[in-house]
Scaffold this motif. Structure first.
Motif, PDB file in Angstrom:
ATOM      1  N   ASP A 253       0.818  -1.210   0.000  1.00 50.61           N
ATOM      2  CA  ASP A 253       0.000   0.000   0.000  1.00 50.61           C
ATOM      3  C   ASP A 253       0.856   1.266   0.000  1.00 50.61           C
ATOM      4  O   ASP A 253       0.489   2.271  -0.615  1.00 50.61           O
ATOM      5  CB  ASP A 253      -0.916   0.017   1.230  1.00 50.61           C
ATOM      6  CG  ASP A 253      -2.054  -0.994   1.133  1.00 50.61           C
ATOM      7  OD1 ASP A 253      -2.054  -1.790   0.177  1.00 50.61           O
ATOM      8  OD2 ASP A 253      -2.931  -1.001   2.010  1.00 50.61           O
ATOM      9  N   TYR A 257       0.475   4.374  -2.576  1.00 46.96           N
ATOM     10  CA  TYR A 257       0.261   5.789  -2.269  1.00 46.96           C
ATOM     11  C   TYR A 257       1.186   6.663  -3.114  1.00 46.96           C
ATOM     12  O   TYR A 257       0.776   7.707  -3.657  1.00 46.96           O
ATOM     13  CB  TYR A 257       0.531   6.089  -0.785  1.00 46.96           C
ATOM     14  CG  TYR A 257      -0.220   5.248   0.225  1.00 46.96           C
ATOM     15  CD1 TYR A 257      -1.422   4.614  -0.099  1.00 46.96           C
ATOM     16  CD2 TYR A 257       0.281   5.081   1.517  1.00 46.96           C
ATOM     17  CE1 TYR A 257      -2.094   3.848   0.837  1.00 46.96           C
ATOM     18  CE2 TYR A 257      -0.394   4.313   2.455  1.00 46.96           C
ATOM     19  CZ  TYR A 257      -1.572   3.697   2.116  1.00 46.96           C
ATOM     20  OH  TYR A 257      -2.227   2.932   3.046  1.00 46.96           O
ATOM     21  N   GLU A 258       2.455   6.244  -3.180  1.00 44.52           N
ATOM     22  CA  GLU A 258       3.430   7.019  -3.955  1.00 44.52           C
ATOM     23  C   GLU A 258       3.056   7.055  -5.430  1.00 44.52           C
ATOM     24  O   GLU A 258       3.084   8.103  -6.071  1.00 44.52           O
ATOM     25  CB  GLU A 258       4.826   6.417  -3.797  1.00 44.52           C
ATOM     26  CG  GLU A 258       5.444   6.579  -2.423  1.00 44.52           C
ATOM     27  CD  GLU A 258       6.888   6.095  -2.411  1.00 44.52           C
ATOM     28  OE1 GLU A 258       7.663   6.533  -3.277  1.00 44.52           O
ATOM     29  OE2 GLU A 258       7.227   5.268  -1.537  1.00 44.52           O
ATOM     30  N   SER A 285      -5.702   3.122   4.024  1.00 49.09           N
ATOM     31  CA  SER A 285      -6.043   2.775   2.645  1.00 49.09           C
ATOM     32  C   SER A 285      -7.529   2.930   2.344  1.00 49.09           C
ATOM     33  O   SER A 285      -7.920   3.293   1.238  1.00 49.09           O
ATOM     34  CB  SER A 285      -5.593   1.347   2.324  1.00 49.09           C
ATOM     35  OG  SER A 285      -4.180   1.262   2.368  1.00 49.09           O
ATOM     36  N   LEU A 288      -8.475   6.748   1.506  1.00 48.50           N
ATOM     37  CA  LEU A 288      -7.991   7.468   0.331  1.00 48.50           C
ATOM     38  C   LEU A 288      -9.158   7.804  -0.589  1.00 48.50           C
ATOM     39  O   LEU A 288     -10.252   7.254  -0.475  1.00 48.50           O
ATOM     40  CB  LEU A 288      -6.978   6.614  -0.438  1.00 48.50           C
ATOM     41  CG  LEU A 288      -5.656   6.254   0.246  1.00 48.50           C
ATOM     42  CD1 LEU A 288      -4.791   5.476  -0.731  1.00 48.50           C
ATOM     43  CD2 LEU A 288      -4.920   7.483   0.717  1.00 48.50           C
ATOM     44  N   LEU A 292      -8.400   2.530  -1.538  1.00 52.13           N
ATOM     45  CA  LEU A 292      -7.468   1.641  -2.229  1.00 52.13           C
ATOM     46  C   LEU A 292      -7.881   0.173  -2.117  1.00 52.13           C
ATOM     47  O   LEU A 292      -8.052  -0.357  -1.017  1.00 52.13           O
ATOM     48  CB  LEU A 292      -6.058   1.811  -1.656  1.00 52.13           C
ATOM     49  CG  LEU A 292      -4.949   0.970  -2.292  1.00 52.13           C
ATOM     50  CD1 LEU A 292      -4.702   1.421  -3.737  1.00 52.13           C
ATOM     51  CD2 LEU A 292      -3.658   1.066  -1.479  1.00 52.13           C
TER      52      LEU A 292
END
Length: 339
Positions: A253, A257-258, A285, A288, A292
């Motif tokens: 995860d 994110y990156e 997560s 978001l 995600l």
């Protein structure tokens, strides 16, 4: 006047030796007796002198915890606090403390492990990673100190107790899920190539592609060595391919994110332009935008079982090494869409 072990024994109706065994969490004492003696200790305000007891028993009542890099960097990843929560829960039940490695480099971590073992600072060690050619694991095999690993050893340098997920099947399931949504151009953004978890997830990715008749294309794979600190540029190149991926499987995860951030800089929307999925199911997560999609690998249980494995070995050195596979589950959220 301070309460003594004899006072506790008299009130609990047991021998002082039984009280000592309860304090040591001896497996030969029944749960009912342990509960009764501990309740009496609590009522009477009796606190064992662990330092004195440990000197006599030649035990530290401490587990060494070795992270893959410095503590400062490790705690930036939510995986480590959660796996430590599982370890500490089981350690607390056996009245063990934790000794965290603080080295900032592999050489410093190695020296610290040697000092832990030779200085009798810990009774056992839990390695929170598994990588190819790791001198720490090789040393632990030679040292004779009880240890367990979170992660499958690449090639067992000795008989190793470990706990892990089925990372090959997990990655395979993720790709199959994306194929089921209509995706054929699926990229893989992995971790460091010398970590076994990275190799296993890449293997699962390749197996799923093959199973569905999708040719493997190395241009669709990116790992830490390839990026060399230029993650943003690596993602830009990936999305600039003649046929860019419509979905991306990320190592975990944190990587997801990156990647989402880099995609936003490129004005590429998730999931409208590209779907993305991770591993680990960190608490953030689900919050978001979009939430995600991820694989819950039961991080807490990984820590719990790792502690059980090493504590069992500390109690009985003759126990054969064990391998525990912790189940995982795919969590569908809003970062993946059907084509």
């Amino acid at each position: 006047m301070a309460v003594t072990i004899k006072d506790v024994a008299k009130r609990a109706g047991v021998s002082p030796a039984t009280v000592s065994r309860v304090i040591a969490d001896n497996p030969r004492i029944t749960g009912k007796t342990k509960e009764k003696v501990r309740e009496v200790m609590k009522i009477m305000g009796y606190y064992p002198n662990f330092q004195a007891r440990n000197l006599v028993a030649k035990k530290s009542q401490t587990l060494g915890i070795i992270m893959e890099n410095s503590a400062t960097l490790a705690f930036q990843n939510p995986f480590f606090p959660e796996v430590l929560r599982g370890i500490s829960t089981r350690a607390h039940g056996s009245q063990y403390g934790l000794y965290l490695s603080t080295g900032a480099t592999q050489e410093e971590i190695y020296r610290e492990v040697v000092e832990m073992a030779q200085g009798k600072r810990v009774d056992g060690i839990i390695l929170l990673y598994s990588k190819i050619g790791d001198p720490v694991m090789e040393y632990l095999c030679q040292s004779g100190i009880p240890f367990a690993v979170v992660g499958r050893p690449f090639k067992d340098p000795c008989a190793v107790s470990y706990v892990d997920n089925d990372n090959i099947n997990n990655a395979k399931e993720v790709v199959e899920y994306l194929v089921g949504l209509g995706h054929r151009h699926i990229a893989f953004v992995g971790g460091a190539a010398d970590f076994v978890v990275s190799l296993d997830r890449l293997e699962g990715y390749k197996l799923a592609l093959k199973q569905h008749g999708i040719p493997f294309d190395a241009a669709y794979t990116v790992n830490q060595e390839f990026m060399h600190g230029n993650e943003r540029e690596a993602i830009r190149r990936l999305m600039a391919l003649d046929i860019p991926p419509t979905a991306i499987v990320t190592h975990d995860d944190m990587v997801a994110y990156e990647v989402i951030g880099y995609l936003e800089d490129l004005e590429i929307s998730v999931p409208e332009d590209v779907s993305i999925i991770g591993f680990n199911n960190h608490a953030i997560s689900r919050h978001l935008k979009p939430p995600l999609s991820t694989v819950d690998i039961s991080i807490y249980d990984l820590g719990l079982h790792a502690a059980e494995l090493v504590l069992e070995k500390i109690t009985d050195e003759s126990v054969p090494p064990k391998q525990v596979v912790v189940p995982s589950r795919l969590i569908e959220r809003g970062s993946c869409r059907r084509l």
